[in-house]
Design a protein around this motif. Sequence first.
Motif, mmCIF file in Angstrom:
data_model
loop_
_atom_site.group_PDB
_atom_site.id
_atom_site.type_symbol
_atom_site.label_atom_id
_atom_site.label_comp_id
_atom_site.label_asym_id
_atom_site.label_seq_id
_atom_site.Cartn_x
_atom_site.Cartn_y
_atom_site.Cartn_z
ATOM 1 N N GLY A 1 -48.536 -10.556 -77.371
ATOM 2 C CA GLY A 1 -47.484 -11.099 -78.044
ATOM 3 C C GLY A 1 -46.341 -11.217 -77.277
ATOM 4 N N TYR A 2 -45.011 -11.804 -78.070
ATOM 5 C CA TYR A 2 -43.799 -11.762 -77.501
ATOM 6 C C TYR A 2 -42.737 -11.840 -78.452
ATOM 7 C CZ TYR A 2 -44.429 -16.763 -78.763
ATOM 8 O OH TYR A 2 -44.562 -17.951 -79.205
ATOM 9 N N GLU A 3 -41.629 -11.615 -77.951
ATOM 10 C CA GLU A 3 -40.466 -11.869 -78.816
ATOM 11 C C GLU A 3 -39.577 -13.016 -78.254
ATOM 12 O OE1 GLU A 3 -38.467 -8.299 -79.279
ATOM 13 O OE2 GLU A 3 -40.578 -7.054 -79.831
ATOM 14 N N TYR B 1 -37.700 -15.007 -73.448
ATOM 15 C CA TYR B 1 -38.840 -14.543 -74.062
ATOM 16 C C TYR B 1 -39.137 -13.099 -73.521
ATOM 17 C CZ TYR B 1 -39.316 -19.345 -75.800
ATOM 18 O OH TYR B 1 -39.288 -20.320 -76.368
ATOM 19 N N ILE B 2 -39.636 -12.109 -74.442
ATOM 20 C CA ILE B 2 -40.027 -10.927 -73.975
ATOM 21 C C ILE B 2 -41.651 -10.709 -74.196
ATOM 22 C CG2 ILE B 2 -39.870 -8.534 -74.016
ATOM 23 C CD1 ILE B 2 -36.801 -8.828 -74.714
ATOM 24 N N ALA B 3 -42.274 -10.713 -73.047
ATOM 25 C CA ALA B 3 -43.826 -10.510 -73.414
ATOM 26 C C ALA B 3 -44.178 -9.327 -73.503
ATOM 27 C CB ALA B 3 -44.565 -11.218 -72.033
ATOM 28 N N VAL B 4 -45.005 -8.982 -74.600
ATOM 29 C CA VAL B 4 -45.550 -7.874 -74.626
ATOM 30 C C VAL B 4 -46.901 -7.428 -73.942
ATOM 31 C CG1 VAL B 4 -46.519 -6.085 -76.596
ATOM 32 C CG2 VAL B 4 -44.376 -7.663 -76.962
ATOM 33 N N ILE B 5 -47.214 -6.680 -73.089
ATOM 34 C CA ILE B 5 -48.185 -6.662 -72.412
ATOM 35 C C ILE B 5 -48.773 -5.188 -72.619
ATOM 36 C CG2 ILE B 5 -49.120 -6.368 -70.015
ATOM 37 C CD1 ILE B 5 -46.812 -8.544 -69.272
ATOM 38 N N ASP B 6 -50.120 -5.133 -73.016
ATOM 39 C CA ASP B 6 -51.003 -4.010 -73.094
ATOM 40 C C ASP B 6 -51.844 -3.888 -71.874
ATOM 41 O OD1 ASP B 6 -49.985 -3.495 -75.567
ATOM 42 O OD2 ASP B 6 -51.659 -3.894 -76.637
ATOM 43 N N HIS C 1 -42.946 -4.364 -71.549
ATOM 44 C CA HIS C 1 -42.114 -5.577 -71.814
ATOM 45 C C HIS C 1 -42.103 -6.132 -70.683
ATOM 46 C CE1 HIS C 1 -42.211 -2.997 -75.617
ATOM 47 N NE2 HIS C 1 -42.272 -4.192 -76.118
ATOM 48 N N LEU C 2 -41.865 -7.550 -70.572
ATOM 49 C CA LEU C 2 -41.808 -8.311 -69.539
ATOM 50 C C LEU C 2 -40.812 -9.765 -70.047
ATOM 51 C CD1 LEU C 2 -42.009 -8.893 -66.181
ATOM 52 C CD2 LEU C 2 -43.959 -10.310 -66.880
ATOM 53 N N GLU C 3 -39.787 -9.741 -69.423
ATOM 54 C CA GLU C 3 -38.762 -10.832 -69.563
ATOM 55 C C GLU C 3 -39.320 -12.035 -69.084
ATOM 56 O OE1 GLU C 3 -34.749 -10.260 -69.143
ATOM 57 O OE2 GLU C 3 -34.350 -8.433 -70.481
ATOM 58 N N PRO D 1 -44.515 -17.023 -73.277
ATOM 59 C CA PRO D 1 -45.511 -16.317 -72.666
ATOM 60 C C PRO D 1 -47.184 -17.323 -73.726
ATOM 61 C CG PRO D 1 -43.964 -14.940 -73.467
ATOM 62 C CD PRO D 1 -43.585 -16.239 -74.073
ATOM 63 N N GLU D 2 -48.100 -17.082 -72.681
ATOM 64 C CA GLU D 2 -49.297 -17.454 -73.409
ATOM 65 C C GLU D 2 -50.115 -16.183 -73.724
ATOM 66 O OE1 GLU D 2 -53.024 -20.191 -72.238
ATOM 67 O OE2 GLU D 2 -51.444 -20.506 -71.034
#
Length: 236
Positions: A54-56, A75-80, A91-93, A98-99
């Motif tokens: 996901g992302y914000e 964008y801030i990507a949510v990475i599991d 979280h990665l800016e 992000p795809e």
Amino acid sequence: MNKKNIIMQNIKNIPFIFIGIVSIIFGLVMLWDTVILPLYKMNTWVKTTGEVVGYEKKSSSKIDDSGNSEQVDGYIAVIDYKIKDATNEVHLEMNNTPEIGTKYELYYNPKDDKDYILGGVNYLNLLFITNLIIGTWIIKENLLRTFKNRKDNKINNSLVNSGLQAIGKIDRIERSKDGFYQVVVKILMDNGEYHEYKSDKHKIIKDRLNIIGKKVSVYFDKNDYQKYYVDINNIK
């Protein structure tokens, strides 16, 4: 070259040596932080795979060249990423959207699974090696110049104190490609021929347009006339 001139030239070298030292330190610090340390972690930490789930959207204001404020989207990507039976979230800016499902290589600290780095090293950071090269070159050139000044001064003083003296007239001033000036002196020899002798290189020669034709002393080694010193500190 008198002692005062030598001291002044050596003092002028100090700021460049300082710049060289700063360049080397900056290059080493950045190279360690952006290349060497990440490579070390990638070889000693535990490798795993993270996936964008996901992302914000994150907007911020930016002042353009005209002084106007504009909105910039980020964008801030949510990475599991999984560690054994557990899942951690990081979280990665990013600048672009992000795809979902994009996978990233991660390395986490086995002693602290929340301490991680993304895989890969930006080898453009190796450009910091340029700082090391430039800094080393600056220090080398200025140290060599300092030691050369001291050596030349010692030789010149020896010629002045124990060499043979002749009086010549300044024929012209020559400028080398590296921007230094040399005084060219002509001396009438015993055989009736004029010989030319050049002074040491100088960045600045005072009144160089008004000293043509004036007399200066040239000192020669008693055993080797090819070794000489044109004393432009006492122009008459």
